[in-house]
Design a protein around this motif. Structure first.
Motif, PDB file in Angstrom:
ATOM      1  N   ALA A 211       0.825  -1.205   0.000  1.00 19.98           N
ATOM      2  CA  ALA A 211       0.000   0.000   0.000  1.00 19.98           C
ATOM      3  C   ALA A 211       0.862   1.259   0.000  1.00 19.98           C
ATOM      4  O   ALA A 211       0.590   2.227  -0.734  1.00 19.98           O
ATOM      5  CB  ALA A 211      -0.930  -0.002   1.214  1.00 19.98           C
ATOM      6  N   GLY A 212       1.918   1.254   0.818  1.00 18.75           N
ATOM      7  CA  GLY A 212       2.818   2.402   0.802  1.00 18.75           C
ATOM      8  C   GLY A 212       3.555   2.546  -0.518  1.00 18.75           C
ATOM      9  O   GLY A 212       3.697   3.660  -1.042  1.00 18.75           O
ATOM     10  N   LEU A 213       3.990   1.423  -1.089  1.00 11.39           N
ATOM     11  CA  LEU A 213       4.683   1.472  -2.372  1.00 11.39           C
ATOM     12  C   LEU A 213       3.763   1.897  -3.509  1.00 11.39           C
ATOM     13  O   LEU A 213       4.215   2.497  -4.490  1.00 11.39           O
ATOM     14  CB  LEU A 213       5.298   0.109  -2.687  1.00 11.39           C
ATOM     15  N   SER A 214       2.480   1.592  -3.402  1.00  9.12           N
ATOM     16  CA  SER A 214       1.547   1.985  -4.464  1.00  9.12           C
ATOM     17  C   SER A 214       1.410   3.500  -4.559  1.00  9.12           C
ATOM     18  O   SER A 214       1.228   4.044  -5.651  1.00  9.12           O
ATOM     19  CB  SER A 214       0.179   1.340  -4.224  1.00  9.12           C
ATOM     20  N   VAL A 215       1.504   4.186  -3.428  1.00  7.85           N
ATOM     21  CA  VAL A 215       1.491   5.658  -3.456  1.00  7.85           C
ATOM     22  C   VAL A 215       2.731   6.169  -4.189  1.00  7.85           C
ATOM     23  O   VAL A 215       2.650   7.081  -5.024  1.00  7.85           O
ATOM     24  CB  VAL A 215       1.419   6.225  -2.031  1.00  7.85           C
ATOM     25  N   ILE A 216       3.886   5.566  -3.889  1.00  7.70           N
ATOM     26  CA  ILE A 216       5.108   5.954  -4.589  1.00  7.70           C
ATOM     27  C   ILE A 216       4.976   5.685  -6.082  1.00  7.70           C
ATOM     28  O   ILE A 216       5.369   6.507  -6.915  1.00  7.70           O
ATOM     29  CB  ILE A 216       6.304   5.190  -4.006  1.00  7.70           C
ATOM     30  N   GLY A 217       4.416   4.529  -6.439  1.00  6.34           N
ATOM     31  CA  GLY A 217       4.245   4.207  -7.847  1.00  6.34           C
ATOM     32  C   GLY A 217       3.341   5.184  -8.571  1.00  6.34           C
ATOM     33  O   GLY A 217       3.621   5.571  -9.719  1.00  6.34           O
ATOM     34  N   LEU A 257       1.647  11.973   3.720  1.00  2.00           N
ATOM     35  CA  LEU A 257       0.503  11.725   4.599  1.00  2.00           C
ATOM     36  C   LEU A 257      -0.470  10.735   3.966  1.00  2.00           C
ATOM     37  O   LEU A 257      -1.061   9.906   4.663  1.00  2.00           O
ATOM     38  CB  LEU A 257      -0.215  13.038   4.917  1.00  2.00           C
ATOM     39  N   LEU A 258      -0.647  10.819   2.649  1.00  2.40           N
ATOM     40  CA  LEU A 258      -1.496   9.853   1.962  1.00  2.40           C
ATOM     41  C   LEU A 258      -0.946   8.438   2.132  1.00  2.40           C
ATOM     42  O   LEU A 258      -1.701   7.488   2.417  1.00  2.40           O
ATOM     43  CB  LEU A 258      -1.608  10.207   0.483  1.00  2.40           C
ATOM     44  N   GLY A 259       0.362   8.277   1.963  1.00  6.36           N
ATOM     45  CA  GLY A 259       0.967   6.969   2.170  1.00  6.36           C
ATOM     46  C   GLY A 259       0.820   6.472   3.601  1.00  6.36           C
ATOM     47  O   GLY A 259       0.552   5.291   3.835  1.00  6.36           O
ATOM     48  N   VAL A 260       0.977   7.369   4.570  1.00 10.80           N
ATOM     49  CA  VAL A 260       0.823   6.984   5.978  1.00 10.80           C
ATOM     50  C   VAL A 260      -0.608   6.548   6.265  1.00 10.80           C
ATOM     51  O   VAL A 260      -0.846   5.547   6.958  1.00 10.80           O
ATOM     52  CB  VAL A 260       1.232   8.155   6.890  1.00 10.80           C
ATOM     53  N   VAL A 261      -1.587   7.281   5.725  1.00  6.35           N
ATOM     54  CA  VAL A 261      -2.990   6.931   5.947  1.00  6.35           C
ATOM     55  C   VAL A 261      -3.301   5.550   5.385  1.00  6.35           C
ATOM     56  O   VAL A 261      -3.938   4.715   6.045  1.00  6.35           O
ATOM     57  CB  VAL A 261      -3.911   8.000   5.318  1.00  6.35           C
ATOM     58  N   VAL A 262      -2.838   5.286   4.165  1.00  8.19           N
ATOM     59  CA  VAL A 262      -3.090   3.982   3.551  1.00  8.19           C
ATOM     60  C   VAL A 262      -2.407   2.880   4.365  1.00  8.19           C
ATOM     61  O   VAL A 262      -2.986   1.811   4.609  1.00  8.19           O
ATOM     62  CB  VAL A 262      -2.592   3.972   2.091  1.00  8.19           C
ATOM     63  N   PHE A 263      -1.187   3.132   4.818  1.00  6.97           N
ATOM     64  CA  PHE A 263      -0.463   2.162   5.639  1.00  6.97           C
ATOM     65  C   PHE A 263      -1.228   1.871   6.929  1.00  6.97           C
ATOM     66  O   PHE A 263      -1.387   0.707   7.325  1.00  6.97           O
ATOM     67  CB  PHE A 263       0.927   2.718   5.960  1.00  6.97           C
ATOM     68  N   LEU A 264      -1.739   2.907   7.579  1.00  7.63           N
ATOM     69  CA  LEU A 264      -2.470   2.728   8.832  1.00  7.63           C
ATOM     70  C   LEU A 264      -3.798   2.017   8.614  1.00  7.63           C
ATOM     71  O   LEU A 264      -4.232   1.226   9.460  1.00  7.63           O
ATOM     72  CB  LEU A 264      -2.704   4.089   9.500  1.00  7.63           C
ATOM     73  N   PHE A 266      -4.495  -0.309   6.381  1.00  5.81           N
ATOM     74  CA  PHE A 266      -4.245  -1.738   6.257  1.00  5.81           C
ATOM     75  C   PHE A 266      -3.742  -2.330   7.569  1.00  5.81           C
ATOM     76  O   PHE A 266      -4.010  -3.506   7.858  1.00  5.81           O
ATOM     77  CB  PHE A 266      -3.255  -2.013   5.126  1.00  5.81           C
ATOM     78  N   GLY A 267      -3.043  -1.544   8.363  1.00  2.05           N
ATOM     79  CA  GLY A 267      -2.672  -2.022   9.687  1.00  2.05           C
ATOM     80  C   GLY A 267      -3.888  -2.240  10.566  1.00  2.05           C
ATOM     81  O   GLY A 267      -3.980  -3.231  11.301  1.00  2.05           O
ATOM     82  N   LEU A 268      -4.868  -1.323  10.494  1.00  2.48           N
ATOM     83  CA  LEU A 268      -6.112  -1.475  11.251  1.00  2.48           C
ATOM     84  C   LEU A 268      -6.900  -2.691  10.777  1.00  2.48           C
ATOM     85  O   LEU A 268      -7.435  -3.455  11.588  1.00  2.48           O
ATOM     86  CB  LEU A 268      -6.961  -0.206  11.108  1.00  2.48           C
ATOM     87  N   LEU A 269      -6.960  -2.881   9.457  1.00  6.80           N
ATOM     88  CA  LEU A 269      -7.652  -4.057   8.925  1.00  6.80           C
ATOM     89  C   LEU A 269      -6.986  -5.340   9.406  1.00  6.80           C
ATOM     90  O   LEU A 269      -7.671  -6.329   9.724  1.00  6.80           O
ATOM     91  CB  LEU A 269      -7.660  -4.008   7.394  1.00  6.80           C
ATOM     92  N   GLY A 270      -5.666  -5.328   9.467  1.00  4.80           N
ATOM     93  CA  GLY A 270      -4.956  -6.503   9.958  1.00  4.80           C
ATOM     94  C   GLY A 270      -5.273  -6.791  11.415  1.00  4.80           C
ATOM     95  O   GLY A 270      -5.496  -7.952  11.795  1.00  4.80           O
ATOM     96  N   ARG A 271      -5.307  -5.748  12.252  1.00  2.61           N
ATOM     97  CA  ARG A 271      -5.631  -5.963  13.662  1.00  2.61           C
ATOM     98  C   ARG A 271      -7.067  -6.443  13.845  1.00  2.61           C
ATOM     99  O   ARG A 271      -7.351  -7.283  14.699  1.00  2.61           O
ATOM    100  CB  ARG A 271      -5.400  -4.675  14.447  1.00  2.61           C
ATOM    101  N   LEU A 272      -7.988  -5.907  13.034  1.00  2.70           N
ATOM    102  CA  LEU A 272      -9.378  -6.355  13.136  1.00  2.70           C
ATOM    103  C   LEU A 272      -9.544  -7.793  12.676  1.00  2.70           C
ATOM    104  O   LEU A 272     -10.368  -8.542  13.216  1.00  2.70           O
ATOM    105  CB  LEU A 272     -10.279  -5.434  12.296  1.00  2.70           C
ATOM    106  N   ALA A 273      -8.766  -8.186  11.663  1.00  3.25           N
ATOM    107  CA  ALA A 273      -8.922  -9.527  11.103  1.00  3.25           C
ATOM    108  C   ALA A 273      -8.234 -10.601  11.928  1.00  3.25           C
ATOM    109  O   ALA A 273      -8.790 -11.689  12.131  1.00  3.25           O
ATOM    110  CB  ALA A 273      -8.391  -9.555   9.670  1.00  3.25           C
ATOM    111  N   ILE A 274      -7.040 -10.319  12.427  1.00  3.04           N
ATOM    112  CA  ILE A 274      -6.258 -11.374  13.085  1.00  3.04           C
ATOM    113  C   ILE A 274      -5.733 -10.955  14.440  1.00  3.04           C
ATOM    114  O   ILE A 274      -4.935 -11.672  15.052  1.00  3.04           O
ATOM    115  CB  ILE A 274      -5.077 -11.810  12.195  1.00  3.04           C
ATOM    116  N   GLY A 275      -6.159  -9.797  14.947  1.00  5.12           N
ATOM    117  CA  GLY A 275      -5.627  -9.315  16.221  1.00  5.12           C
ATOM    118  C   GLY A 275      -5.944 -10.208  17.400  1.00  5.12           C
ATOM    119  O   GLY A 275      -5.242 -10.191  18.409  1.00  5.12           O
TER     120      GLY A 275
END
Length: 281
Positions: A211-217, A257-264, A266-275
């Motif tokens: 997700a972070g790399l996609s912003v760079i791309g 900031l856009l990259g940070v938001v996208v990173f966060l 997916f981090g939140l989705l990860g915690r909700l899914a497997i936390g």
């Protein structure tokens, strides 16, 4: 006299490390704030040097001027929001395509060693190929608009998804694999009931990185494909060519900031899914 198991004398010390950890977590907020203050101080020092000594203030503007350009300049706000929207569209499209291709690629390689030996080297080659060298070819083949931007974004974001998904699928416990085989489970059952649950932590790590790399791309694509709806990369190049240092830095910060938001996200989705089952940070 024997101490009764579970009495306050034996249970109280066990709670102290947890209390200390919770206290440390509550007090840890000041550490990034302190680093941020140091970085702002360094920024002011460098800006003062270029302003007073070199007389080139447009190269490194003062932080408060960048803040004004980013949050308080109503004239440039519509252009910034439009660029953010265009970059987000390219980023999400490329990321979705990278997720589909990357996870499918990894699943195929996880099913047999010969498939991994045959296909994984090409994933490494894709990671090592200089994307900027391919940009003129991509533009010649697919034009200089939205599709080319998406292709660049997909190529940059693909490798973390392939590698993390593959290693996650291969991390399933060997004893459990043997148990599934003894029960006569099919490949699909092993994949869906054993391998994917075991791979979820690494898959979400790959999603965050991709997700972070996609912003760079998306921004890299903007820098080279100037046609169509311009995003943050076009805006950065425009302001830089006009020597508008504050606006250039403000746009760069907006992209970060856009990259940070996208990173966060997916981090939140990860915690909700497997936390509940994994320590997902």
């Amino acid at each position: 006299m024997a101490t009764v198991i579970g009495s306050p004398a034996t249970s109280a010390p066990a709670k102290r490390p947890t209390a200390r950890r919770s206290l440390a977590s509550r007090m840890s907020w000041w550490q990034p704030v302190a680093v941020f203050a140091v970085l702002i101080g360094i920024w002011y020092t460098v800006a003062w040097y270029y302003d007073k000594v070199q007389e080139l203030s447009f190269l490194v503007p003062y932080p408060h001027k960048v803040f004004e350009s980013l949050f308080l300049d109503a004239k440039r706000r519509p252009d910034l929001f439009e660029a953010i929207g265009n970059t987000t569209a390219v980023m999400l499209t490329g990321l979705v395509i990278a997720i589909v291709i990357g996870m499918t690629w990894a699943v195929i390689m996880s099913q047999a060693k010969w498939a991994e030996r045959s296909l994984f080297p090409y994933a490494v080659i894709l990671q090592c190929v200089p994307i900027l060298a391919l940009v003129p070819l991509i533009g010649s083949l697919y034009g200089y608009g939205f599709p080319s931007r998406v292709i660049v974004t997909t190529m940059i974001a693909l490798f973390p998804l392939v590698s993390n998904t593959l290693f996650g699928l291969q991390s399933a416990d060997r004893a459990q694999r043997e148990l599934f085989k003894l029960q006569g489970a099919s490949r699909w059952t092993v994949l869906t009931k054993l391998q994917f649950p075991a791979a979820l932590p690494l898959i979400f790590v790959g999603l965050r990185n991709a997700a972070g790399l996609s912003v760079i791309g998306a921004i890299v694509g903007d820098q080279f494909f100037q046609r169509g709806a311009g995003g943050l990369g076009v805006l950065i190049q425009l302001y830089n060519s006009r020597l508008q240092g504050s606006d250039t830095f403000a746009t760069i910060i907006a992209a970060s900031l856009l990259g940070v938001v996208v990173f966060l996200v997916f981090g939140l989705l990860g915690r909700l899914a497997i936390g509940k089952w994994y320590d997902f940070n």
